[in-house]
Scaffold this motif. Sequence first.
Motif, PDB file in Angstrom:
ATOM      1  N   TRP B 276       3.075  26.602 -33.694  1.00 18.67           N
ATOM      2  CA  TRP B 276       3.270  27.120 -32.337  1.00 18.67           C
ATOM      3  C   TRP B 276       3.293  28.631 -32.318  1.00 18.67           C
ATOM      4  O   TRP B 276       2.672  29.258 -31.453  1.00 18.67           O
ATOM      5  CB  TRP B 276       4.573  26.575 -31.745  1.00 18.67           C
ATOM      6  CG  TRP B 276       4.368  25.280 -31.033  1.00 18.67           C
ATOM      7  CD1 TRP B 276       4.692  24.034 -31.485  1.00 18.67           C
ATOM      8  CD2 TRP B 276       3.762  25.097 -29.751  1.00 18.67           C
ATOM      9  NE1 TRP B 276       4.323  23.095 -30.560  1.00 18.67           N
ATOM     10  CE2 TRP B 276       3.759  23.721 -29.487  1.00 18.67           C
ATOM     11  CE3 TRP B 276       3.216  25.974 -28.808  1.00 18.67           C
ATOM     12  CZ2 TRP B 276       3.238  23.185 -28.314  1.00 18.67           C
ATOM     13  CZ3 TRP B 276       2.704  25.445 -27.641  1.00 18.67           C
ATOM     14  CH2 TRP B 276       2.712  24.063 -27.405  1.00 18.67           C
ATOM     15  N   LEU B 280       0.666  31.045 -30.434  1.00 16.80           N
ATOM     16  CA  LEU B 280       1.067  32.033 -29.423  1.00 16.80           C
ATOM     17  C   LEU B 280       0.512  33.411 -29.763  1.00 16.80           C
ATOM     18  O   LEU B 280       0.008  34.123 -28.884  1.00 16.80           O
ATOM     19  CB  LEU B 280       2.591  32.098 -29.323  1.00 16.80           C
ATOM     20  CG  LEU B 280       3.203  30.907 -28.604  1.00 16.80           C
ATOM     21  CD1 LEU B 280       4.709  31.048 -28.558  1.00 16.80           C
ATOM     22  CD2 LEU B 280       2.643  30.785 -27.200  1.00 16.80           C
ATOM     23  N   SER B 283      -3.273  33.361 -29.140  1.00 24.38           N
ATOM     24  CA  SER B 283      -3.689  33.239 -27.754  1.00 24.38           C
ATOM     25  C   SER B 283      -3.227  34.446 -26.945  1.00 24.38           C
ATOM     26  O   SER B 283      -3.925  34.853 -26.026  1.00 24.38           O
ATOM     27  CB  SER B 283      -3.212  31.929 -27.136  1.00 24.38           C
ATOM     28  OG  SER B 283      -1.899  31.679 -27.470  1.00 24.38           O
ATOM     29  N   CYS B 330      -8.372  29.578 -31.375  1.00 24.47           N
ATOM     30  CA  CYS B 330      -7.169  28.851 -30.953  1.00 24.47           C
ATOM     31  C   CYS B 330      -7.421  27.351 -30.967  1.00 24.47           C
ATOM     32  O   CYS B 330      -6.644  26.578 -31.495  1.00 24.47           O
ATOM     33  CB  CYS B 330      -6.745  29.295 -29.569  1.00 24.47           C
ATOM     34  SG  CYS B 330      -5.831  30.817 -29.611  1.00 24.47           S
ATOM     35  N   PRO B 337      -1.058  22.494 -30.744  1.00 23.17           N
ATOM     36  CA  PRO B 337      -0.409  23.301 -29.712  1.00 23.17           C
ATOM     37  C   PRO B 337      -1.340  23.593 -28.538  1.00 23.17           C
ATOM     38  O   PRO B 337      -0.899  23.593 -27.382  1.00 23.17           O
ATOM     39  CB  PRO B 337      -0.054  24.594 -30.454  1.00 23.17           C
ATOM     40  CG  PRO B 337       0.010  24.223 -31.869  1.00 23.17           C
ATOM     41  CD  PRO B 337      -0.971  23.118 -32.057  1.00 23.17           C
ATOM     42  N   ALA B 340      -1.293  20.625 -26.328  1.00 22.27           N
ATOM     43  CA  ALA B 340      -0.019  20.431 -25.635  1.00 22.27           C
ATOM     44  C   ALA B 340       0.188  21.471 -24.552  1.00 22.27           C
ATOM     45  O   ALA B 340       0.761  21.183 -23.500  1.00 22.27           O
ATOM     46  CB  ALA B 340       1.126  20.485 -26.642  1.00 22.27           C
ATOM     47  N   ALA B 341      -0.282  22.701 -24.807  1.00 28.53           N
ATOM     48  CA  ALA B 341      -0.067  23.755 -23.817  1.00 28.53           C
ATOM     49  C   ALA B 341      -1.162  23.764 -22.764  1.00 28.53           C
ATOM     50  O   ALA B 341      -1.036  24.460 -21.755  1.00 28.53           O
ATOM     51  CB  ALA B 341      -0.013  25.117 -24.506  1.00 28.53           C
ATOM     52  N   ASN B 344      -0.426  23.288 -18.898  1.00 31.06           N
ATOM     53  CA  ASN B 344       0.313  24.395 -18.289  1.00 31.06           C
ATOM     54  C   ASN B 344      -0.549  25.639 -18.179  1.00 31.06           C
ATOM     55  O   ASN B 344      -0.547  26.329 -17.159  1.00 31.06           O
ATOM     56  CB  ASN B 344       1.556  24.711 -19.121  1.00 31.06           C
ATOM     57  CG  ASN B 344       2.548  23.571 -19.057  1.00 31.06           C
ATOM     58  OD1 ASN B 344       2.603  22.865 -18.070  1.00 31.06           O
ATOM     59  ND2 ASN B 344       3.286  23.385 -20.131  1.00 31.06           N
ATOM     60  N   LEU B 345      -1.290  25.915 -19.273  1.00 27.46           N
ATOM     61  CA  LEU B 345      -2.143  27.095 -19.245  1.00 27.46           C
ATOM     62  C   LEU B 345      -3.216  26.954 -18.172  1.00 27.46           C
ATOM     63  O   LEU B 345      -3.571  27.923 -17.496  1.00 27.46           O
ATOM     64  CB  LEU B 345      -2.781  27.303 -20.616  1.00 27.46           C
ATOM     65  CG  LEU B 345      -1.804  27.745 -21.706  1.00 27.46           C
ATOM     66  CD1 LEU B 345      -2.485  27.764 -23.059  1.00 27.46           C
ATOM     67  CD2 LEU B 345      -1.270  29.123 -21.396  1.00 27.46           C
TER      68      LEU B 345
END
Lengths: 510, 615
Positions: B276, B280, B283, B330, B337, B340-341, B344-345
């Motif tokens: 993660w 981060l 990204s 990424c 990750p 999973a993100a 939301n992104l």
Amino acid sequence: MSAELIMALSPFLAVGGGALLLMLAEAFGAPAPAAGKAPDAGSGRSGELALGAAVILIGGALLSAASWAAGPSTTGEAAKVAPHLLLDNYTLFFCFTLCIGGAITALLAGGYQPEHRIDRGEFFPLLLLSTLGAMALAAAGDLLTLFVALETMSLGVYAMCGLRRGSVRAAEAALKYFLLGSFAAALMLFGFALLYGATGHMDLAGIGEAVKSIGAAESTVSAPMVIVGLVLTLVGLAFKVSAVPFHMWTPDAYEGAPTPTSTYMAIAVKSAAFAVMLRVLLTGFGDERLMSWGTGWPPAVALMAVLTMFVGNVVAGRQESVKRMLAYSSIAHAGYAMVGIVAAMRSEAAESSVLFYLLVYTVSTAGAFGALILCGSRGAEAVSYDDLAGLGKRHPAAALAFSLFILSLLGMPPTGGFFAKFYVFQSAMDAGLYPLVVIGVLNSALGAYYYLKVLVYMYFREPLPGAPVAVPMRSGMVGAALVLSAIMVLVLGISPGFSFEMALSAALPR
Amino acid sequence: MSPAAKVLLDLLPYLAALGVGVIVPKRKSLFERAAVGIVAMLALVLVRGLWPATPSGGAEEAMPREWPHLLNVVVFLPIVGALTILFTPRQSPALLKRLTLGFLALDLGASLLLLRVPMTKGWHFQYIVDWLPSLGIRYHVAVDGISLWLIVLTTFTTPIAAYASFGSLKGRVKDLCFAYLLLQGAMLGAFVALDLFLFYVFWELMLVPMMVLIGVWGGVEKIKAAYKFFIYTMAGSVLMLAAILYLAWAHHQAAGYWSFDYLALSRLSLPRVAAWLCFLAFSLSFFIKVPMFPFHTWLPDAHVQAPTGGSVILAAILLKCGAYGYLRFCMGLFPGPAWAAGANLAGIAVGGGILYGALCAWKQDDIKRIVAYSSVAHLGFVMLGLFAASQAGIEGAVLQMVNHGIATGALFILVGVIYDRRHTRLIREMGGLAKVMPVYAALFVIVTFASIGVPGTNGFVGEFMIIMGTFVSVPLGSNGTMQGVLAAAGVILAAIYMLSMVRKMFFGPLSNPKNRGLPDVNSREIVALSPLIVLIFVIGLFPGLFTSRMTETVGSVVERYVDGRKAFQEVAPEVTQPGLRERRGGPLERGYPLSPSERQAREQGAQALNEGEAP
């Protein structure tokens, strides 16, 4: 002395003998000062002496490389001078770096001194003797040689600082450096006394053995005394590398001294101090307990590294004078190198990363100071950012050289500075020091601000109307020094492989 | 038929295009006629190169051989050009300009050769050589169906930007040429690098020339904008450097040797927290570059201050580096990750990019700021397609990167045209321009349509594919429907702000007396714009030419993304040591870095083979 020993000692002999020769040449070769000249102007022989010094120092660098190629000289005849002088690959690597740094300084001084009417020949013998001290410092294997070498190096630099006798700032710089330096040396000497008292050894290897025996049943070594001795020694060395909080003298001394002396202080004095710091910590205090995160020196050095990086970078951003900015930048760079020292507790590669970093730092900083020298001329020395305004348009070559070195200090590919930083952080990552790596990379982004300011002033701004404009000087020697540094910066950035392997094999044996 | 005649017959269409370009336009100078002719010929080369080749002769002949050095030539030609510029006297600007355009045109020609090879699954034009063996750093470059288009976009747009800006920028030509060439080399390098160290080198190399472009020729607040651009991107990328170092270290722990290679690092299975954090860091760096809301604030400043050519390069190519980086690194290195993100992104991309960017654009009164905010909105579409991670979504995103490059590049050139004449970009100063500059108005409207996404132009295809991909996306799940609907609403907003700008600028009464007697577009501007206009329709009408070359690559990207996410879910939360997944083999792992022992064994094997054959 056998031939083998002479071969092994040849870099030292060359530089030391050269210093004596230059001293004679300076004393007997100088014509009487002509009437009507400024009393401070000196003999007017800087050009020849600078060339001589540069040739001797480059010869020293070549001899270091040659005796490296001749093979490891720690065994056989060369071991006769151990532990006073350890002639291993580690020493030879530093001899090479220091000689190159000294040679660039000599060339810069050869252009700078006549231009600014401080044409004093004694600079060059002093430079050579001080370099000899620095080389001996890198080679020192016992506390006595260490102290003598340190003082040999420092005394020369004190005098070089105050070369411009008429200037108040130069006197302030020399006095400040001298007083604080003596104080730090005294502290360190006290630390040595304690160490000798506790362990009964003057040589680092012996101290290392004694420290290892602490805690064993038959050991009589007092641990508190060793610790106090270690702390005092560290303080003295931290003063020389100008780590925060022992950095206060640096900006004043760098600013007041003639620029070639500032260059020399930033590169050679710092590199030699790092060399001895690494050797003392790893050989003398390389005990597992003392190298651990919980009970040893790494947390102290790590804290100093973090403080040094932050203070150096933040304060450098507030400076008006480029010379002071470079002084603070050299403080920040000491912080990055100390990250490598902390990492050296766990891996040998980290040690070579410090060596490589110092080599790159030497040529980049020498180049940056040299470019600053090139940008000014008699009566109009380039000091502040405003002096550099619009330089990219008026004098593209000087501006281009300055940009290259600034980008290397900033750590931009494809210069050597990027690779050196990368390697230090990579080895810190290898040692599991993630927070230090993150702090380090954030600091290099922080540093971008003030380094860019140089580029911004040179290329994006025009000089204010009516402001005095710095006119670049013309000097073949300064030009040669810049070309030499530029080639090394680019080579170390684009194909670092060779020097990188050298640094790897120069690491101290564990 | 003799070979000479055959060659002549093959060249006939190109010569015909050249002739049409030279004869038809009503221009006085021969040079201008020749330039238009060459543009026509190059456009034909491009279109014919794109057309699916009809196999002739045996199967081996149908598969043209890949020349391994082609990528090296493409990347280093501009860099060599930059060095040449350095040693060319600054007193002769004409020579500098011609040299620059010559190098850029050669580079375009070289990159078009990449189109000759069918983009099957795996890497093409791969070239590997050791750089720093003891750290496992290699010079490893290759293209696949995704980076191919970005390379062609780069080599295609930079000469146009350079040519357009040579008309309006006077003075300091040498610095300008140097910056263009170096920037071009760095961007191409970032698109082809498959070694993370190499990628980072090129990624950082982009910063300085771009900063120079903004800072030297920019507007009033150029220095502030240049600082903002540099510090923003640098802060993002140093964190990426830390993450790259961690990945290499993890590979060392798991496999026993150092490597920075993309192929090797994408096999890593990291502990959850580390994965993660690295995701981060990567990204963040890419989102700043894209830029995604809330890191987009540097973009309008940089665009408004930059000169026309700088804006074109910034919008058309530099921003794509961020989107490309997200797609390649990424999604390739941290599928878990990223998956999973993703939802939301995607929400941020829709809300902060597409909708908020569009609303911001609506409120601006400076034309260039409108186009800059429209870039934020369009890049929101691109990122939405990437987060959706379905076949259609990613294909649409890659296509939309190219589309945005073409349409926004053309828009910035058009804005530059009016700025050169009026030295203002405020809408309230315009009005009724269609009466004095009819050709300009027509071109502007066409490009606006492309930017909005009117069917028949390129924008439509990309946005349609992205919205379609969002609806069917697995990672977005049930959010996908809502996000698709909102993204479609963003298209309507785009129509509102772009068309209201066009109306205020071109139609209505010619109220401002300063606008009377403005000259229409000149030949230089026509030459710069015409290839972009041609491509708008080529992509809009024949999108299959482009998507067919990326289908296989995107397919394998999606497949690996799904597999990687599954593997990430299988990592137990208590795992603290990095591990390696199974090697998949196949063309995707061609050029995998060997461990020192494997390499030694292979060399010994080769030696034994040679010795066996010798007698």
